[in-house]
Design a protein around this motif. Sequence first.
Motif, PDB file in Angstrom:
ATOM      1  N   SER A 505       0.824  -1.209   0.000  1.00  0.00           N
ATOM      2  CA  SER A 505       0.000   0.000   0.000  1.00  0.00           C
ATOM      3  C   SER A 505       0.860   1.261   0.000  1.00  0.00           C
ATOM      4  N   SER A 506       1.942   1.245   0.767  1.00  0.00           N
ATOM      5  CA  SER A 506       2.825   2.416   0.831  1.00  0.00           C
ATOM      6  C   SER A 506       3.513   2.668  -0.507  1.00  0.00           C
ATOM      7  N   LEU A 507       3.962   1.610  -1.166  1.00  0.00           N
ATOM      8  CA  LEU A 507       4.604   1.780  -2.471  1.00  0.00           C
ATOM      9  C   LEU A 507       3.613   2.295  -3.514  1.00  0.00           C
ATOM     10  N   HIS A 508       2.372   1.839  -3.455  1.00  0.00           N
ATOM     11  CA  HIS A 508       1.340   2.369  -4.352  1.00  0.00           C
ATOM     12  C   HIS A 508       1.128   3.859  -4.098  1.00  0.00           C
ATOM     13  N   SER A 509       1.088   4.244  -2.815  1.00  0.00           N
ATOM     14  CA  SER A 509       0.864   5.647  -2.474  1.00  0.00           C
ATOM     15  C   SER A 509       2.024   6.526  -2.930  1.00  0.00           C
ATOM     16  N   ILE A 510       3.251   6.056  -2.710  1.00  0.00           N
ATOM     17  CA  ILE A 510       4.431   6.832  -3.135  1.00  0.00           C
ATOM     18  C   ILE A 510       4.476   6.941  -4.658  1.00  0.00           C
ATOM     19  N   ALA A 511       4.200   5.845  -5.351  1.00  0.00           N
ATOM     20  CA  ALA A 511       4.224   5.861  -6.811  1.00  0.00           C
ATOM     21  C   ALA A 511       3.152   6.785  -7.369  1.00  0.00           C
ATOM     22  N   ALA A 512       1.973   6.795  -6.761  1.00  0.00           N
ATOM     23  CA  ALA A 512       0.906   7.675  -7.232  1.00  0.00           C
ATOM     24  C   ALA A 512       1.242   9.140  -6.990  1.00  0.00           C
ATOM     25  N   THR A 513       1.924   9.429  -5.882  1.00  0.00           N
ATOM     26  CA  THR A 513       2.265  10.817  -5.560  1.00  0.00           C
ATOM     27  C   THR A 513       3.353  11.354  -6.479  1.00  0.00           C
ATOM     28  N   SER A 526      18.002   0.798 -10.747  1.00  0.00           N
ATOM     29  CA  SER A 526      17.244   0.497 -11.960  1.00  0.00           C
ATOM     30  C   SER A 526      16.123  -0.506 -11.680  1.00  0.00           C
ATOM     31  N   GLU A 527      16.408  -1.514 -10.847  1.00  0.00           N
ATOM     32  CA  GLU A 527      15.367  -2.491 -10.505  1.00  0.00           C
ATOM     33  C   GLU A 527      14.244  -1.842  -9.702  1.00  0.00           C
ATOM     34  N   SER A 528      14.621  -0.974  -8.764  1.00  0.00           N
ATOM     35  CA  SER A 528      13.595  -0.295  -7.969  1.00  0.00           C
ATOM     36  C   SER A 528      12.788   0.661  -8.834  1.00  0.00           C
ATOM     37  N   LEU A 529      13.438   1.268  -9.823  1.00  0.00           N
ATOM     38  CA  LEU A 529      12.723   2.176 -10.717  1.00  0.00           C
ATOM     39  C   LEU A 529      11.641   1.420 -11.505  1.00  0.00           C
ATOM     40  N   LYS A 530      11.997   0.247 -12.035  1.00  0.00           N
ATOM     41  CA  LYS A 530      11.011  -0.543 -12.767  1.00  0.00           C
ATOM     42  C   LYS A 530       9.876  -1.001 -11.844  1.00  0.00           C
ATOM     43  N   GLU A 531      10.252  -1.391 -10.631  1.00  0.00           N
ATOM     44  CA  GLU A 531       9.243  -1.846  -9.672  1.00  0.00           C
ATOM     45  C   GLU A 531       8.289  -0.720  -9.293  1.00  0.00           C
ATOM     46  N   LEU A 532       8.850   0.464  -9.059  1.00  0.00           N
ATOM     47  CA  LEU A 532       8.014   1.606  -8.674  1.00  0.00           C
ATOM     48  C   LEU A 532       7.120   2.037  -9.830  1.00  0.00           C
ATOM     49  N   GLU A 533       7.617   1.959 -11.043  1.00  0.00           N
ATOM     50  CA  GLU A 533       6.790   2.297 -12.210  1.00  0.00           C
ATOM     51  C   GLU A 533       5.645   1.306 -12.376  1.00  0.00           C
ATOM     52  N   SER A 534       5.882   0.038 -12.004  1.00  0.00           N
ATOM     53  CA  SER A 534       4.791  -0.945 -12.078  1.00  0.00           C
ATOM     54  C   SER A 534       3.700  -0.628 -11.064  1.00  0.00           C
ATOM     55  N   TYR A 535       4.081  -0.107  -9.900  1.00  0.00           N
ATOM     56  CA  TYR A 535       3.078   0.309  -8.915  1.00  0.00           C
ATOM     57  C   TYR A 535       2.310   1.526  -9.408  1.00  0.00           C
ATOM     58  N   ALA A 536       2.997   2.408 -10.119  1.00  0.00           N
ATOM     59  CA  ALA A 536       2.323   3.601 -10.640  1.00  0.00           C
ATOM     60  C   ALA A 536       1.369   3.257 -11.766  1.00  0.00           C
ATOM     61  N   GLY A 537       1.706   2.241 -12.548  1.00  0.00           N
ATOM     62  CA  GLY A 537       0.841   1.850 -13.648  1.00  0.00           C
ATOM     63  C   GLY A 537      -0.327   1.014 -13.194  1.00  0.00           C
TER      64      GLY A 537
END
Length: 537
Positions: A505-513, A526-537
């Motif tokens: 839930s926290s990663l979804h919230s950070i990615a949306a913000t 780079s791995e965290s960037l791809k992971e965070l972009e997946s939460y944003a999408g």
Amino acid sequence: MEPVQIYTQQKIVRPRVMVSVGLTIMGLLPLIWVYRVLGTLNFLHPITFLSGIFGGIFTTFCSWILVALVMFSVLVLRANRYKVVNEKMCCRADNLSLALNLKAISVALVHCLSSFLVASVLMWSIGGRYEDLIINCDSQRCLNEHKWFGVQFAALVGFLWSWNLSAFGGECLTFPSTEAPVVKRLKEEIPDILKSSTKLTRRVFLFYCPAYFVVGQCSVWVLKKLLFLHSSETSEFSSWWSIVDVRLFYQTYILGVFVTLSWSLGHFLFQACMTKHASYEMVDAKGEGSIMAALELKEDSLAKILAFKDLHQLSARSGDVRRQKIFSLSNPGGHPKVWKAVSAVTMSQLQELLNRIETSNKELVESYKSIMPRQAGSKIETLKPGYNSSPKSSQPSQATKKWYYPTFLYQQYPEKLSAKLFYDSQKHIWCVCALSDLITRSLTEDKYGIVQQNLGEIINLLISLTRTIECLFRVSTVTGKRSTEPYVNRSSHSLGIELYSQLKSSLHSIAATFQPHISEICGLSSESLKELESYAG
């Protein structure tokens, strides 16, 4: 003891203990009245029954005063027994060691004696053949076995209630997922408290009645010898058939329910009062009421746990002026000292948990491969790539352990991993919540951009912890270490599930913000960037 611990003890703990005890004693008054109504229930003589109920208000009040004195002493004494961290109960031997602890047995004996006194007062309030324990019969002092049958049962119920609480981790403070007033929580929990009280009383009662047939006269004989009492057929059970008394069974059962319900009510109110939110001062100096002094305590004390909860509350509530101090700069110097201290202590807690889970994953895979090398194969190796999974030669096999330990006591619970890893994860949940809320609110409240300095490092840690917990759940599923058996203490496992959900839930919230600025976050791998972009999408 540190100054912040002394502050917590004097300003928070002691007043809350008195409040919980006071609420328990106030709740006993209607309970005693209900007990008298049920105890004197008589459908054949309704007028006599009603006149006795409304005419016995003075008796009810006197009973309440006497019971309150006993309950007050025991509840205050037991307040020092509570802990803030779950015990690591991985097998039945761990439960047995807690139950056989000298302090646990001593407290259980105190509950036994207190329950005996409470039951004596309550049966006196009913009157009739239950009024006195020692009565006059034929100008001699005799034992009233009808009352002895009830008070002895109440003493046994009180002992087993306290012993059961110590053996199964009931003395650990359980913090609710959402903050709510004590009265509201009590209304929601009353059905469960009543259900558990009647369940325990019923189990003990079904054991107690046959046992009294067999060995009950032993206690009667000892009591007669100690108090120099005489025998009488009118006051005692002259034969085994004398105990087949429905009225006596009914009186004894509701007496046991009242005793168990009283202790359970006091236990719940203590838990509810002690786990309420406590507000600390958000200052840089480590004063007696400073939240930073409490957060940096080495041991998991109540002051430290309440400080983590307060940090979560101030980061989540809108309009909390203390949050502005986190995003401020020191004067003089112009350094973000408060934010650095907050982020450092929360990240150190999460990093410690991450290292703990990674070590457990490696040990779990190695032990599984050493026992079942053919089935381990590549399925386990793909769960944690990049580490050497050669089994340790010094590690004893499962077959060897069975020769040295009793199987029943040392058989591991299916959720032993959760008990070892997530026993103290309530503070980790609050750390994740606090970091997530502070990061999302920094977009509008952080005027100096101090959160951006280590934002990438925090996100990397959150994503690594999420992946590691996912790996743990997959490994434990493959190795068959998870189960839904009803006898397992699932409090630690529930904390692990809640932590994992909060991380997602926290990663979804950070990615949306930060969705428009994800690629601009400094320090993000780079791995965290791809992971965070997946939460944003």
